[in-house]
Design a protein around this motif. Structure first.
Motif, PDB file in Angstrom:
ATOM      1  N   GLU A   6       0.861  -1.183   0.000  1.00  0.00           N
ATOM      2  CA  GLU A   6       0.000   0.000   0.000  1.00  0.00           C
ATOM      3  C   GLU A   6       0.897   1.232   0.000  1.00  0.00           C
ATOM      4  O   GLU A   6       1.998   1.203   0.546  1.00  0.00           O
ATOM      5  CB  GLU A   6      -0.873   0.036   1.255  1.00  0.00           C
ATOM      6  N   ILE A   7       0.410   2.287  -0.598  1.00  0.00           N
ATOM      7  CA  ILE A   7       1.108   3.566  -0.564  1.00  0.00           C
ATOM      8  C   ILE A   7       0.435   4.404   0.506  1.00  0.00           C
ATOM      9  O   ILE A   7      -0.787   4.595   0.470  1.00  0.00           O
ATOM     10  CB  ILE A   7       1.071   4.258  -1.934  1.00  0.00           C
ATOM     11  N   TYR A  19       5.148  10.257   0.329  1.00  0.00           N
ATOM     12  CA  TYR A  19       4.480   9.004   0.631  1.00  0.00           C
ATOM     13  C   TYR A  19       5.544   7.918   0.653  1.00  0.00           C
ATOM     14  O   TYR A  19       6.667   8.121   0.201  1.00  0.00           O
ATOM     15  CB  TYR A  19       3.439   8.685  -0.446  1.00  0.00           C
ATOM     16  N   SER A  20       5.191   6.748   1.176  1.00  0.00           N
ATOM     17  CA  SER A  20       6.102   5.611   1.125  1.00  0.00           C
ATOM     18  C   SER A  20       5.324   4.347   0.809  1.00  0.00           C
ATOM     19  O   SER A  20       4.102   4.303   0.936  1.00  0.00           O
ATOM     20  CB  SER A  20       6.871   5.439   2.431  1.00  0.00           C
ATOM     21  N   ILE A  21       6.063   3.350   0.402  1.00  0.00           N
ATOM     22  CA  ILE A  21       5.502   2.037   0.082  1.00  0.00           C
ATOM     23  C   ILE A  21       5.567   1.196   1.353  1.00  0.00           C
ATOM     24  O   ILE A  21       6.614   1.121   2.000  1.00  0.00           O
ATOM     25  CB  ILE A  21       6.325   1.362  -1.029  1.00  0.00           C
ATOM     26  N   CYS A  29       7.706   0.802   6.857  1.00  0.00           N
ATOM     27  CA  CYS A  29       7.593   1.070   5.434  1.00  0.00           C
ATOM     28  C   CYS A  29       8.977   0.944   4.798  1.00  0.00           C
ATOM     29  O   CYS A  29       9.996   0.883   5.489  1.00  0.00           O
ATOM     30  CB  CYS A  29       6.995   2.456   5.194  1.00  0.00           C
ATOM     31  N   CYS A  91      12.822   6.523  -5.548  1.00  0.00           N
ATOM     32  CA  CYS A  91      11.559   7.209  -5.320  1.00  0.00           C
ATOM     33  C   CYS A  91      10.857   7.415  -6.654  1.00  0.00           C
ATOM     34  O   CYS A  91      11.380   7.059  -7.708  1.00  0.00           O
ATOM     35  CB  CYS A  91      11.801   8.546  -4.623  1.00  0.00           C
ATOM     36  N   ILE A 100       6.789   9.730  -3.978  1.00  0.00           N
ATOM     37  CA  ILE A 100       6.657   8.445  -3.300  1.00  0.00           C
ATOM     38  C   ILE A 100       8.067   7.908  -3.071  1.00  0.00           C
ATOM     39  O   ILE A 100       8.811   7.683  -4.027  1.00  0.00           O
ATOM     40  CB  ILE A 100       5.831   7.449  -4.136  1.00  0.00           C
ATOM     41  N   GLY A 102      10.737   5.073  -1.750  1.00  0.00           N
ATOM     42  CA  GLY A 102      10.839   3.625  -1.624  1.00  0.00           C
ATOM     43  C   GLY A 102      11.956   3.265  -0.679  1.00  0.00           C
ATOM     44  O   GLY A 102      12.141   3.883   0.366  1.00  0.00           O
ATOM     45  N   VAL A 128       6.462   0.115  -9.259  1.00  0.00           N
ATOM     46  CA  VAL A 128       5.472   1.008  -8.655  1.00  0.00           C
ATOM     47  C   VAL A 128       5.117   2.131  -9.635  1.00  0.00           C
ATOM     48  O   VAL A 128       3.942   2.474  -9.799  1.00  0.00           O
ATOM     49  CB  VAL A 128       5.976   1.573  -7.310  1.00  0.00           C
ATOM     50  N   LEU A 152      -4.717   2.670  -3.687  1.00  0.00           N
ATOM     51  CA  LEU A 152      -3.271   2.785  -3.466  1.00  0.00           C
ATOM     52  C   LEU A 152      -2.661   1.472  -3.034  1.00  0.00           C
ATOM     53  O   LEU A 152      -1.614   1.441  -2.376  1.00  0.00           O
ATOM     54  CB  LEU A 152      -2.991   3.881  -2.428  1.00  0.00           C
TER      55      LEU A 152
END
Length: 158
Positions: A6-7, A19-21, A29, A91, A100, A102, A128, A152
């Motif tokens: 999920e993000i 945001y992060s994964i 995360c 990212c 986002i 990673g 992603v 997400l």
């Protein structure tokens, strides 16, 4: 076995929201895993601080302008400008206000494909990027100001 991600919101500043994964079932995360892995490594302390500096500088002052990100196929990497080190945080710059983050690793070769520590994180971030592009084109996600809305979550087959 499929991996489910999920993000989620990671940290928000005046100009940019990061945001992060997050892999479902994992405590941390992907971005926190990166920082936890390298923060106590004396050899990489300065590099981790540089990456954190750029995240804050982009978030507070500059916004996620394209020039602050190193292109990595469909994804991106921090920090830019290139440091003396080969530590990379992968990212995806979605817009000037959305990034986002990673995970990352040590890029031990000129080509990431020859860097076993960095390659899985590079591949995940590029996947992603592809998934989000497809979801956006199919109206499953949308990007507005500093928000990502919609579905997400996604599965990845290892």
């Amino acid at each position: 076995m499929k991996r489910y991600f999920e993000i989620k919101e990671y940290i928000s500043f005046e100009k940019t929201k990061f945001y992060s994964i997050h892999e479902v079932g994992e405590e941390f995360c992907e971005t926190d895993k990166f920082f936890l892995r390298f923060i106590n490594e004396k050899e990489y302390l300065e590099d981790v601080q540089t990456i954190k500096y750029w995240i804050e500088k982009i978030g507070r002052e500059f916004g996620a302008l394209e020039r602050y990100f190193r292109p990595e196929r469909k994804a991106n990497a921090l920090p830019i400008p290139p440091p003396k080190s080969n530590l990379r945080l992968y990212c995806l710059r979605v817009s000037d206000a959305i990034v986002i983050l990673g995970n990352g690793g040590i890029k031990s070769s000129k080509l990431v494909q020859n860097s076993p520590d960095a390659l899985p994180h590079f591949n995940l971030m590029n996947l992603v990027a592809f998934i989000l592009k497809m979801k956006n084109e199919n109206d499953q996600t949308s990007f507005r100001e500093k928000e990502i809305e919609g579905d997400l979550s996604f599965y990845i087959n290892p």
